[in-house]
Write an enzyme that holds these catalytic residues in place. Structure first.
Site, PDB file in Angstrom:
ATOM      1  N   GLN A 298      -0.420   7.098  -6.340  1.00 39.17           N
ATOM      2  CA  GLN A 298      -1.575   7.960  -6.042  1.00 39.17           C
ATOM      3  C   GLN A 298      -1.633   9.129  -7.020  1.00 39.17           C
ATOM      4  OE1 GLN A 298       0.504   8.447  -2.482  1.00 39.17           O
ATOM      5  NE2 GLN A 298      -1.023   7.504  -1.158  1.00 39.17           N
TER       6      GLN A 298
ATOM      7  N   ASP B 197       0.856  -1.192   0.000  1.00 43.13           N
ATOM      8  CA  ASP B 197       0.000   0.000   0.000  1.00 43.13           C
ATOM      9  C   ASP B 197       0.889   1.238   0.000  1.00 43.13           C
ATOM     10  OD1 ASP B 197      -2.358  -1.411   0.132  1.00 43.13           O
ATOM     11  OD2 ASP B 197      -2.763  -0.989   2.235  1.00 43.13           O
TER      12      ASP B 197
ATOM     13  N   ARG C 103      -1.086  -0.717  -8.758  1.00 43.26           N
ATOM     14  CA  ARG C 103      -2.432  -0.236  -8.410  1.00 43.26           C
ATOM     15  C   ARG C 103      -2.434   1.286  -8.512  1.00 43.26           C
ATOM     16  NH1 ARG C 103      -3.674  -0.980  -2.383  1.00 43.26           N
ATOM     17  NH2 ARG C 103      -3.954  -3.170  -2.926  1.00 43.26           N
TER      18      ARG C 103
HETATM   19  C1  LIG Z   1      -8.557  -1.262  -3.860  1.00 37.58           C
HETATM   20  C2  LIG Z   1      -8.165   0.065  -3.329  1.00 37.58           C
HETATM   21  C3  LIG Z   1      -6.935   0.203  -2.713  1.00 37.58           C
HETATM   22  C4  LIG Z   1      -6.518   1.463  -2.255  1.00 37.58           C
HETATM   23  N1  LIG Z   1      -5.261   1.602  -1.747  1.00 37.58           N
HETATM   24  C5  LIG Z   1      -4.835   2.850  -1.404  1.00 37.58           C
HETATM   25  C6  LIG Z   1      -3.488   3.081  -1.014  1.00 37.58           C
HETATM   26  O1  LIG Z   1      -2.642   2.175  -0.939  1.00 37.58           O
HETATM   27  N2  LIG Z   1      -3.136   4.354  -0.701  1.00 37.58           N
HETATM   28  C7  LIG Z   1      -4.018   5.411  -0.769  1.00 37.58           C
HETATM   29  O2  LIG Z   1      -3.633   6.557  -0.515  1.00 37.58           O
HETATM   30  N3  LIG Z   1      -5.298   5.201  -1.113  1.00 37.58           N
HETATM   31  C8  LIG Z   1      -5.724   3.964  -1.443  1.00 37.58           C
HETATM   32  N4  LIG Z   1      -7.026   3.781  -1.826  1.00 37.58           N
HETATM   33  C9  LIG Z   1      -8.028   4.878  -1.619  1.00 37.58           C
HETATM   34  C10 LIG Z   1      -8.081   5.834  -2.791  1.00 37.58           C
HETATM   35  O3  LIG Z   1      -6.882   6.568  -2.859  1.00 37.58           O
HETATM   36  C11 LIG Z   1      -9.244   6.808  -2.633  1.00 37.58           C
HETATM   37  O4  LIG Z   1      -9.075   7.528  -1.458  1.00 37.58           O
HETATM   38  C12 LIG Z   1     -10.605   6.145  -2.610  1.00 37.58           C
HETATM   39  O5  LIG Z   1     -10.661   5.043  -3.460  1.00 37.58           O
HETATM   40  C13 LIG Z   1     -11.677   7.136  -3.060  1.00 37.58           C
HETATM   41  O6  LIG Z   1     -11.443   7.563  -4.380  1.00 37.58           O
HETATM   42  P1  LIG Z   1     -12.342   7.100  -5.607  1.00 37.58           P
HETATM   43  O7  LIG Z   1     -11.426   6.839  -6.752  1.00 37.58           O
HETATM   44  O8  LIG Z   1     -13.183   5.974  -5.225  1.00 37.58           O
HETATM   45  O9  LIG Z   1     -13.168   8.363  -6.021  1.00 37.58           O
HETATM   46  P2  LIG Z   1     -13.846   9.580  -5.233  1.00 37.58           P
HETATM   47  O10 LIG Z   1     -13.369  10.811  -5.942  1.00 37.58           O
HETATM   48  O11 LIG Z   1     -13.708   9.491  -3.758  1.00 37.58           O
HETATM   49  O12 LIG Z   1     -15.363   9.326  -5.571  1.00 37.58           O
HETATM   50  C14 LIG Z   1     -15.823   9.502  -6.885  1.00 37.58           C
HETATM   51  C15 LIG Z   1     -17.190   8.887  -7.049  1.00 37.58           C
HETATM   52  O13 LIG Z   1     -17.160   7.502  -6.757  1.00 37.58           O
HETATM   53  C16 LIG Z   1     -18.396   7.102  -6.178  1.00 37.58           C
HETATM   54  N5  LIG Z   1     -18.173   6.657  -4.792  1.00 37.58           N
HETATM   55  C17 LIG Z   1     -17.097   6.876  -4.031  1.00 37.58           C
HETATM   56  N6  LIG Z   1     -17.263   6.347  -2.792  1.00 37.58           N
HETATM   57  C18 LIG Z   1     -18.484   5.789  -2.790  1.00 37.58           C
HETATM   58  C19 LIG Z   1     -19.255   5.096  -1.814  1.00 37.58           C
HETATM   59  N7  LIG Z   1     -18.806   4.907  -0.564  1.00 37.58           N
HETATM   60  N8  LIG Z   1     -20.459   4.647  -2.167  1.00 37.58           N
HETATM   61  C20 LIG Z   1     -20.955   4.872  -3.419  1.00 37.58           C
HETATM   62  N9  LIG Z   1     -20.279   5.528  -4.376  1.00 37.58           N
HETATM   63  C21 LIG Z   1     -19.074   5.986  -4.072  1.00 37.58           C
HETATM   64  C22 LIG Z   1     -19.276   8.319  -6.176  1.00 37.58           C
HETATM   65  O14 LIG Z   1     -19.988   8.360  -7.378  1.00 37.58           O
HETATM   66  C23 LIG Z   1     -18.253   9.456  -6.143  1.00 37.58           C
HETATM   67  O15 LIG Z   1     -18.743  10.667  -6.619  1.00 37.58           O
HETATM   68  C24 LIG Z   1      -7.425   2.567  -2.351  1.00 37.58           C
HETATM   69  C25 LIG Z   1      -8.652   2.408  -2.978  1.00 37.58           C
HETATM   70  C26 LIG Z   1      -9.033   1.196  -3.477  1.00 37.58           C
HETATM   71  C27 LIG Z   1     -10.354   1.092  -4.185  1.00 37.58           C
END
Ligand SMILES: Cc1cc2nc3c(=O)[nH]c(=O)nc-3n(C[C@H](O)[C@H](O)[C@H](O)COP(=O)(O)OP(=O)(O)OC[C@H]3O[C@@H](n4cnc5c(N)ncnc54)[C@H](O)[C@@H]3O)c2cc1C
Length: 311
Positions: A166, A137, A187
Protein backbone atom coordinates in the site's frame (compact mmCIF):
# COMPACT_ATOMS: atom_id res chain seq x y z
CA UNK A 1 -7.96 13.26 0.80
CA UNK A 2 -11.73 13.71 0.86
CA UNK A 3 -13.03 15.50 3.95
CA UNK A 4 -15.64 12.78 4.39
CA UNK A 5 -13.30 9.80 4.18
CA UNK A 6 -12.18 9.80 7.81
CA UNK A 7 -15.65 10.33 9.41
CA UNK A 8 -17.12 7.67 7.12
CA UNK A 9 -14.46 5.11 8.01
CA UNK A 10 -14.95 5.91 11.73
CA UNK A 11 -18.76 5.67 11.41
CA UNK A 12 -18.32 2.31 9.70
CA UNK A 13 -16.95 0.95 13.00
CA UNK A 14 -20.25 1.60 14.83
CA UNK A 15 -22.12 -1.61 15.49
CA UNK A 16 -25.49 0.15 15.05
CA UNK A 17 -24.53 1.38 11.59
CA UNK A 18 -23.26 -2.08 10.78
CA UNK A 19 -26.57 -3.68 11.86
CA UNK A 20 -28.70 -1.29 9.84
CA UNK A 21 -26.57 -1.42 6.70
CA UNK A 22 -26.02 -5.18 6.81
CA UNK A 23 -29.80 -5.60 6.84
CA UNK A 24 -29.90 -4.32 3.26
CA UNK A 25 -30.39 -7.02 0.68
CA UNK A 26 -27.45 -7.65 -1.64
CA UNK A 27 -29.80 -6.71 -4.44
CA UNK A 28 -29.97 -3.13 -3.12
CA UNK A 29 -28.58 -0.94 -5.89
CA UNK A 30 -25.50 0.27 -4.09
CA UNK A 31 -24.42 -3.17 -2.88
CA UNK A 32 -25.08 -4.77 -6.23
CA UNK A 33 -22.95 -2.21 -8.01
CA UNK A 34 -19.86 -3.40 -6.11
CA UNK A 35 -20.70 -7.07 -5.34
CA UNK A 36 -22.18 -9.40 -8.00
CA UNK A 37 -23.82 -11.72 -5.45
CA UNK A 38 -23.56 -13.81 -2.31
CA UNK A 39 -23.03 -17.31 -3.74
CA UNK A 40 -20.20 -19.20 -5.42
CA UNK A 41 -22.41 -19.48 -8.51
CA UNK A 42 -22.84 -15.71 -8.71
CA UNK A 43 -19.06 -15.28 -8.47
CA UNK A 44 -18.35 -17.85 -11.17
CA UNK A 45 -21.08 -16.27 -13.33
CA UNK A 46 -19.34 -12.88 -12.99
CA UNK A 47 -16.01 -14.49 -13.99
CA UNK A 48 -17.59 -15.94 -17.12
CA UNK A 49 -19.05 -12.61 -18.23
CA UNK A 50 -15.85 -10.68 -17.52
CA UNK A 51 -13.95 -13.33 -19.47
CA UNK A 52 -16.27 -12.67 -22.42
CA UNK A 53 -15.19 -9.03 -22.23
CA UNK A 54 -11.50 -10.02 -22.37
CA UNK A 55 -10.87 -9.37 -18.68
CA UNK A 56 -9.19 -11.51 -16.04
CA UNK A 57 -10.44 -11.84 -12.50
CA UNK A 58 -9.35 -12.23 -8.92
CA UNK A 59 -12.16 -13.46 -6.66
CA UNK A 60 -12.47 -12.41 -3.02
CA UNK A 61 -14.78 -14.35 -0.70
CA UNK A 62 -15.87 -11.49 1.54
CA UNK A 63 -15.14 -11.61 5.25
CA UNK A 64 -12.49 -10.20 7.55
CA UNK A 65 -11.49 -9.96 11.21
CA UNK A 66 -12.66 -13.49 11.96
CA UNK A 67 -12.58 -14.27 15.66
CA UNK A 68 -13.60 -17.90 15.64
CA UNK A 69 -12.02 -21.01 14.18
CA UNK A 70 -15.25 -22.31 12.60
CA UNK A 71 -15.70 -19.13 10.62
CA UNK A 72 -12.09 -19.31 9.42
CA UNK A 73 -12.68 -22.94 8.40
CA UNK A 74 -15.87 -21.95 6.56
CA UNK A 75 -13.91 -19.32 4.64
CA UNK A 76 -11.31 -21.91 3.61
CA UNK A 77 -14.14 -24.22 2.49
CA UNK A 78 -15.67 -21.42 0.41
CA UNK A 79 -12.33 -20.88 -1.38
CA UNK A 80 -11.95 -24.60 -2.05
CA UNK A 81 -15.47 -24.67 -3.45
CA UNK A 82 -14.97 -21.72 -5.77
CA UNK A 83 -11.60 -23.04 -6.97
CA UNK A 84 -13.21 -26.40 -7.77
CA UNK A 85 -16.00 -24.69 -9.72
CA UNK A 86 -13.58 -22.45 -11.61
CA UNK A 87 -11.56 -25.57 -12.48
CA UNK A 88 -14.65 -27.49 -13.59
CA UNK A 89 -15.67 -24.64 -15.89
CA UNK A 90 -12.19 -24.18 -17.36
CA UNK A 91 -11.87 -20.68 -15.91
CA UNK A 92 -8.67 -20.98 -13.86
CA UNK A 93 -6.59 -19.72 -16.79
CA UNK A 94 -8.12 -16.29 -16.31
CA UNK A 95 -9.28 -16.30 -12.68
CA UNK A 96 -7.35 -16.49 -9.41
CA UNK A 97 -8.36 -15.77 -5.80
CA UNK A 98 -7.51 -13.00 -3.31
CA UNK A 99 -7.41 -13.93 0.37
CA UNK A 100 -7.53 -11.73 3.48
CA UNK A 101 -5.51 -13.43 6.18
CA UNK A 102 -7.76 -11.97 8.89
CA UNK A 103 -10.62 -13.98 7.34
CA UNK A 104 -8.70 -17.23 7.77
CA UNK A 105 -7.59 -16.76 11.36
CA UNK A 106 -4.79 -14.15 11.62
CA UNK A 107 -6.56 -12.42 14.56
CA UNK A 108 -7.52 -15.54 16.48
CA UNK A 109 -6.42 -15.06 20.08
CA UNK A 110 -4.38 -18.25 20.11
CA UNK A 111 -1.94 -19.15 17.33
CA UNK A 112 -3.62 -16.75 14.90
CA UNK A 113 -0.52 -16.30 12.76
CA UNK A 114 0.12 -20.04 12.51
CA UNK A 115 -3.53 -20.90 11.78
CA UNK A 116 -3.73 -18.24 9.07
CA UNK A 117 -0.53 -19.60 7.50
CA UNK A 118 -1.85 -23.16 7.45
CA UNK A 119 -5.24 -22.09 6.09
CA UNK A 120 -3.60 -19.97 3.40
CA UNK A 121 -1.37 -22.93 2.53
CA UNK A 122 -4.45 -25.12 2.05
CA UNK A 123 -5.94 -22.53 -0.33
CA UNK A 124 -2.62 -22.15 -2.23
CA UNK A 125 -2.43 -25.93 -2.68
CA UNK A 126 -6.00 -26.09 -4.03
CA UNK A 127 -5.29 -23.14 -6.34
CA UNK A 128 -2.11 -24.79 -7.64
CA UNK A 129 -4.02 -28.06 -8.26
CA UNK A 130 -6.74 -26.16 -10.09
CA UNK A 131 -4.13 -24.37 -12.23
CA UNK A 132 -4.26 -20.91 -10.71
CA UNK A 133 -2.80 -18.63 -8.03
CA UNK A 134 -3.55 -16.81 -4.77
CA UNK A 135 -2.86 -13.19 -3.87
CA UNK A 136 -2.74 -12.19 -0.19
CA UNK A 137 -4.69 -8.96 0.28
CA UNK A 138 -3.12 -6.42 2.63
CA UNK A 139 -5.10 -5.11 5.59
CA UNK A 140 -4.28 -2.33 8.06
CA UNK A 141 -0.67 -1.57 9.03
CA UNK A 142 -0.80 -3.62 12.22
CA UNK A 143 -0.93 -6.73 10.02
CA UNK A 144 1.78 -5.86 7.47
CA UNK A 145 4.69 -7.66 9.15
CA UNK A 146 2.66 -10.78 9.88
CA UNK A 147 1.25 -10.84 6.33
CA UNK A 148 4.66 -10.43 4.71
CA UNK A 149 6.09 -13.16 6.98
CA UNK A 150 3.29 -15.51 5.90
CA UNK A 151 3.94 -14.57 2.27
CA UNK A 152 7.62 -15.51 2.65
CA UNK A 153 6.66 -18.90 4.12
CA UNK A 154 4.08 -19.60 1.41
CA UNK A 155 6.44 -18.61 -1.39
CA UNK A 156 8.85 -21.37 -0.34
CA UNK A 157 6.32 -23.89 -1.70
CA UNK A 158 4.15 -21.61 -3.84
CA UNK A 159 6.41 -18.91 -5.33
CA UNK A 160 3.51 -17.76 -7.51
CA UNK A 161 1.67 -16.34 -4.46
CA UNK A 162 0.95 -12.64 -4.95
CA UNK A 163 1.63 -9.87 -2.43
CA UNK A 164 -0.10 -6.52 -1.94
CA UNK A 165 1.66 -3.32 -0.88
CA UNK A 166 0.00 0.00 0.00
CA UNK A 167 1.58 3.24 -1.21
CA UNK A 168 0.05 5.13 1.73
CA UNK A 169 2.49 3.50 4.16
CA UNK A 170 5.93 5.09 4.68
CA UNK A 171 7.57 1.66 4.60
CA UNK A 172 6.20 0.60 1.21
CA UNK A 173 8.90 1.91 -1.12
CA UNK A 174 11.40 -0.20 0.76
CA UNK A 175 9.02 -3.21 0.76
CA UNK A 176 8.71 -2.79 -3.02
CA UNK A 177 12.51 -3.00 -3.37
CA UNK A 178 12.56 -6.18 -1.30
CA UNK A 179 9.81 -7.76 -3.40
CA UNK A 180 10.87 -6.67 -6.93
CA UNK A 181 12.59 -9.96 -7.74
CA UNK A 182 12.00 -12.38 -10.58
CA UNK A 183 8.70 -14.22 -10.43
CA UNK A 184 7.39 -12.00 -7.61
CA UNK A 185 3.80 -10.90 -8.22
CA UNK A 186 3.14 -7.63 -6.40
CA UNK A 187 -0.11 -5.68 -6.42
CA UNK A 188 0.47 -1.99 -5.71
CA UNK A 189 -2.56 -0.10 -4.37
CA UNK A 190 -2.91 3.21 -2.52
CA UNK A 191 -4.32 1.63 0.66
CA UNK A 192 -7.91 1.56 1.86
CA UNK A 193 -7.51 1.80 5.65
CA UNK A 194 -7.52 4.70 8.07
CA UNK A 195 -3.89 4.82 9.19
CA UNK A 196 -2.10 7.03 11.74
CA UNK A 197 0.35 9.76 10.73
CA UNK A 198 3.17 7.86 12.39
CA UNK A 199 3.08 5.17 9.70
CA UNK A 200 1.23 6.62 6.72
CA UNK A 201 1.01 9.63 4.42
CA UNK A 202 -2.25 11.48 5.06
CA UNK A 203 -2.40 13.76 2.08
CA UNK A 204 -3.66 12.48 -1.29
CA UNK A 205 -0.85 14.23 -3.18
CA UNK A 206 1.75 12.58 -0.94
CA UNK A 207 0.14 9.17 -1.38
CA UNK A 208 0.13 9.68 -5.14
CA UNK A 209 3.82 10.64 -5.13
CA UNK A 210 4.60 7.55 -3.10
CA UNK A 211 2.53 5.46 -5.55
CA UNK A 212 4.67 6.75 -8.44
CA UNK A 213 7.95 6.06 -6.58
CA UNK A 214 6.77 2.52 -5.84
CA UNK A 215 5.66 2.04 -9.46
CA UNK A 216 9.15 2.99 -10.62
CA UNK A 217 10.73 0.43 -8.30
CA UNK A 218 8.36 -2.34 -9.37
CA UNK A 219 8.42 -1.61 -13.11
CA UNK A 220 12.21 -1.23 -13.15
CA UNK A 221 12.54 -4.46 -11.15
CA UNK A 222 12.38 -8.11 -12.14
CA UNK A 223 8.96 -9.02 -10.75
CA UNK A 224 5.42 -8.93 -12.13
CA UNK A 225 3.76 -5.64 -11.06
CA UNK A 226 -0.02 -5.58 -10.66
CA UNK A 227 -1.03 -1.93 -10.90
CA UNK A 228 -4.22 -1.61 -8.86
CA UNK A 229 -5.79 1.81 -9.24
CA UNK A 230 -8.74 3.59 -10.85
CA UNK A 231 -6.87 6.87 -10.89
CA UNK A 232 -6.54 8.03 -14.52
CA UNK A 233 -3.30 9.88 -13.67
CA UNK A 234 -1.71 6.82 -12.10
CA UNK A 235 -2.75 4.67 -15.09
CA UNK A 236 -1.21 7.19 -17.48
CA UNK A 237 2.01 7.43 -15.47
CA UNK A 238 2.21 3.62 -15.20
CA UNK A 239 1.83 3.29 -18.93
CA UNK A 240 4.64 5.75 -19.69
CA UNK A 241 6.89 4.17 -17.04
CA UNK A 242 6.23 0.74 -18.55
CA UNK A 243 7.51 2.05 -21.90
CA UNK A 244 10.46 3.79 -20.24
CA UNK A 245 11.55 0.54 -18.57
CA UNK A 246 10.99 -1.50 -21.74
CA UNK A 247 8.13 -3.52 -20.28
CA UNK A 248 6.12 -5.38 -22.92
CA UNK A 249 2.35 -5.79 -22.36
CA UNK A 250 1.81 -8.99 -20.39
CA UNK A 251 4.88 -8.48 -18.17
CA UNK A 252 2.68 -6.47 -15.80
CA UNK A 253 -1.07 -5.98 -15.42
CA UNK A 254 -3.65 -3.40 -14.43
CA UNK A 255 -6.22 -4.22 -11.76
CA UNK A 256 -9.49 -2.49 -10.90
CA UNK A 257 -12.44 -3.29 -8.64
CA UNK A 258 -15.68 -4.80 -9.91
CA UNK A 259 -18.12 -2.05 -10.87
CA UNK A 260 -15.57 0.77 -10.84
CA UNK A 261 -14.71 2.38 -14.21
CA UNK A 262 -15.83 -0.67 -16.21
CA UNK A 263 -15.44 1.21 -19.52
CA UNK A 264 -11.82 1.98 -18.65
CA UNK A 265 -11.25 -1.71 -17.81
CA UNK A 266 -12.50 -2.65 -21.27
CA UNK A 267 -10.61 0.15 -23.00
CA UNK A 268 -7.28 -0.94 -21.49
CA UNK A 269 -7.95 -4.60 -22.34
CA UNK A 270 -8.90 -3.67 -25.92
CA UNK A 271 -5.62 -1.76 -26.23
CA UNK A 272 -3.72 -5.01 -25.54
CA UNK A 273 -3.08 -4.60 -21.80
CA UNK A 274 -3.72 -7.37 -19.30
CA UNK A 275 -6.53 -6.20 -17.00
CA UNK A 276 -7.76 -8.08 -13.95
CA UNK A 277 -10.98 -7.22 -12.12
CA UNK A 278 -11.21 -7.80 -8.37
CA UNK A 279 -14.59 -9.41 -7.74
CA UNK A 280 -15.81 -9.65 -4.13
CA UNK A 281 -18.74 -11.93 -3.33
CA UNK A 282 -20.49 -13.39 -0.28
CA UNK A 283 -22.69 -12.16 2.54
CA UNK A 284 -20.03 -10.26 4.51
CA UNK A 285 -19.95 -7.21 2.25
CA UNK A 286 -20.30 -4.54 4.95
CA UNK A 287 -16.62 -3.59 5.54
CA UNK A 288 -15.87 -3.69 1.82
CA UNK A 289 -18.86 -1.49 0.94
CA UNK A 290 -18.00 1.07 3.62
CA UNK A 291 -14.40 1.40 2.35
CA UNK A 292 -15.71 1.98 -1.18
CA UNK A 293 -18.18 4.62 0.04
CA UNK A 294 -15.46 6.38 2.00
CA UNK A 295 -13.40 6.61 -1.19
CA UNK A 296 -16.27 8.05 -3.15
CA UNK A 297 -18.63 10.05 -0.95
CA UNK A 298 -20.48 11.15 -4.14
CA UNK A 299 -22.11 7.72 -3.85
CA UNK A 300 -23.62 8.59 -0.46
CA UNK A 301 -26.87 9.89 -2.01
CA UNK A 302 -27.23 6.62 -3.93
CA UNK A 303 -26.46 4.72 -0.71
CA UNK A 304 -29.00 6.64 1.40
CA UNK A 305 -31.64 6.12 -1.29
CA UNK A 306 -30.96 2.36 -1.13
CA UNK A 307 -31.44 2.44 2.66
CA UNK A 308 -34.69 4.43 2.46
CA UNK A 309 -36.21 2.30 -0.29
CA UNK A 310 -35.51 -0.79 1.86
CA UNK A 311 -37.66 0.48 4.75
C1 LIG B 1 -7.64 -4.68 -7.63
C2 LIG B 1 -7.57 -3.92 -6.36
C3 LIG B 1 -7.20 -4.59 -5.21
C4 LIG B 1 -7.06 -3.88 -4.00
N1 LIG B 1 -6.59 -4.54 -2.90
C5 LIG B 1 -6.37 -3.81 -1.77
C6 LIG B 1 -5.74 -4.40 -0.64
O1 LIG B 1 -5.39 -5.59 -0.61
N2 LIG B 1 -5.54 -3.62 0.45
C7 LIG B 1 -5.90 -2.28 0.49
O2 LIG B 1 -5.65 -1.60 1.48
N3 LIG B 1 -6.52 -1.72 -0.57
C8 LIG B 1 -6.75 -2.44 -1.69
N4 LIG B 1 -7.35 -1.84 -2.76
C9 LIG B 1 -7.98 -0.49 -2.60
C10 LIG B 1 -7.00 0.64 -2.83
O3 LIG B 1 -6.05 0.66 -1.80
C11 LIG B 1 -7.72 1.98 -2.86
O4 LIG B 1 -8.37 2.17 -1.65
C12 LIG B 1 -8.74 2.11 -3.98
O5 LIG B 1 -8.32 1.46 -5.14
C13 LIG B 1 -8.95 3.58 -4.33
O6 LIG B 1 -7.75 4.17 -4.78
P1 LIG B 1 -7.51 4.57 -6.30
O7 LIG B 1 -6.10 4.20 -6.63
O8 LIG B 1 -8.52 3.96 -7.15
O9 LIG B 1 -7.54 6.13 -6.33
P2 LIG B 1 -8.38 7.26 -5.56
O10 LIG B 1 -7.34 8.23 -5.06
O11 LIG B 1 -9.39 6.73 -4.62
O12 LIG B 1 -9.16 7.90 -6.77
C14 LIG B 1 -8.46 8.63 -7.75
C15 LIG B 1 -9.33 8.85 -8.96
O13 LIG B 1 -9.75 7.62 -9.52
C16 LIG B 1 -11.05 7.76 -10.08
N5 LIG B 1 -12.00 6.91 -9.34
C17 LIG B 1 -11.82 6.34 -8.14
N6 LIG B 1 -12.93 5.66 -7.75
C18 LIG B 1 -13.82 5.81 -8.75
C19 LIG B 1 -15.15 5.37 -8.96
N7 LIG B 1 -15.81 4.65 -8.04
N8 LIG B 1 -15.75 5.70 -10.10
C20 LIG B 1 -15.11 6.46 -11.04
N9 LIG B 1 -13.86 6.92 -10.89
C21 LIG B 1 -13.22 6.61 -9.77
C22 LIG B 1 -11.43 9.20 -9.91
O14 LIG B 1 -11.00 9.91 -11.03
C23 LIG B 1 -10.61 9.61 -8.69
O15 LIG B 1 -10.38 10.98 -8.60
C24 LIG B 1 -7.41 -2.50 -3.97
C25 LIG B 1 -7.78 -1.84 -5.14
C26 LIG B 1 -7.85 -2.52 -6.33
C27 LIG B 1 -8.21 -1.75 -7.57
Amino acid sequence: MSLLRQPLLLLARSSLVKRVVSGMPVSAGIVRSYVPGETTESAVGAVASLNDAGLRVTLDFLGEDTTDVEQADATVAAYLDVLAQLGAQGLTRIAEVSVKLSAVGQFLPENGHKIALENARTICRAARNAGTTVTLDMEDHTTTDSTLAILRELRKDFPETGAVLQAALHRTESDCRALAYEGSRVRLCKGAYLEPESVAFQDKAEIDRSYVRCLKVLLAGEGYPMIATHDPRMVEIASSLASRYGRAAGTYEYQMLYGIRPEEQRRLAASGETVRVYVPYGTQWYGYLMRRLAERPQNLTFFLRSLISKS
